[in-house]
Structure formats: structure tokens, C-alpha cells
Design a protein around this motif. Structure first.
Motif, PDB file in Angstrom:
ATOM      1  N   LEU A 291      -5.142  -1.495  -1.513  1.00  0.00           N
ATOM      2  CA  LEU A 291      -4.776  -0.217  -2.132  1.00  0.00           C
ATOM      3  C   LEU A 291      -4.054   0.666  -1.123  1.00  0.00           C
ATOM      4  O   LEU A 291      -3.018   1.260  -1.439  1.00  0.00           O
ATOM      5  CB  LEU A 291      -6.023   0.499  -2.656  1.00  0.00           C
ATOM      6  N   GLY A 292      -4.575   0.736   0.092  1.00  0.00           N
ATOM      7  CA  GLY A 292      -3.934   1.534   1.131  1.00  0.00           C
ATOM      8  C   GLY A 292      -2.523   1.069   1.419  1.00  0.00           C
ATOM      9  O   GLY A 292      -1.612   1.882   1.594  1.00  0.00           O
ATOM     10  N   ALA A 293      -2.329  -0.234   1.451  1.00  0.00           N
ATOM     11  CA  ALA A 293      -0.984  -0.774   1.687  1.00  0.00           C
ATOM     12  C   ALA A 293      -0.057  -0.430   0.528  1.00  0.00           C
ATOM     13  O   ALA A 293       1.102  -0.066   0.737  1.00  0.00           O
ATOM     14  CB  ALA A 293      -1.053  -2.287   1.876  1.00  0.00           C
ATOM     15  N   ALA A 294      -0.553  -0.530  -0.683  1.00  0.00           N
ATOM     16  CA  ALA A 294       0.267  -0.209  -1.856  1.00  0.00           C
ATOM     17  C   ALA A 294       0.607   1.279  -1.917  1.00  0.00           C
ATOM     18  O   ALA A 294       1.688   1.651  -2.366  1.00  0.00           O
ATOM     19  CB  ALA A 294      -0.460  -0.626  -3.133  1.00  0.00           C
ATOM     20  N   LEU A 295      -0.294   2.115  -1.444  1.00  0.00           N
ATOM     21  CA  LEU A 295      -0.066   3.561  -1.496  1.00  0.00           C
ATOM     22  C   LEU A 295       0.950   4.041  -0.467  1.00  0.00           C
ATOM     23  O   LEU A 295       1.389   5.186  -0.522  1.00  0.00           O
ATOM     24  CB  LEU A 295      -1.393   4.310  -1.303  1.00  0.00           C
TER      25      LEU A 295
END
Length: 75
Positions: free
Chosen positions: A15-19
Motif C-alpha cells: 500500500l505504501g509503495a502504491a501511495l
């Protein structure tokens, strides 16, 4: 002996990478979703919301830094 796989932490990292490449509106929607998950009766869902929120907080901090720098440079 049972092995616990860190699925929630791995999902939070994803999720952090996608954000990293999302708009502020998307960040707001993710925050709303995580907030609703935090109110769930199952601890595993609440824990998932917490781990996701930590990654979201890092992304928001980065976004605020960029906004602050842009405001400082335009002054």
C-alpha cells in the motif's frame, strides 16, 4: 508449532509503495477506508488498518513536505 506469516505488514508495504504515486484525493479516500476498518469488531481488521495507516502517514508526511517546499519557493 504455528508459523505466523506477516501478511498484513507485507500488504501495508505494498500500500505504501502504491501511495507514492497517488493524488491527495486518493490519500484522503484511503484514510477514510482505513478509518472505517479501524472500527471493525475483529482485531485482525483493526490491526490491518493500523499497519496501513502507518504507511499512509509516511506518504502524507512526504506530501506535506513537498507542499511546504512549494509554498516556500513561491514566496
Amino acid at each position: 508449532c504455528q508459523v505466523v506469516v506477516p501478511v498484513r505488514e507485507t500488504a501495508a508495504q505494498a500500500l505504501g509503495a502504491a501511495l507514492q504515486h497517488t493524488s491527495l484525493l486518493t490519500l484522503q479516500r484511503v484514510l477514510e477506508l482505513l478509518s472505517s476498518m479501524h472500527k471493525h469488531h475483529e482485531w485482525s481488521v483493526r490491526h490491518g488498518a493500523f499497519t496501513g495507516a502507518t504507511r499512509l502517514a509516511l506518504r502524507l508526511q512526504q506530501a506535506l513536505t513537498v507542499i511546504w517546499l512549494l509554498c516556500t519557493l513561491s514566496s
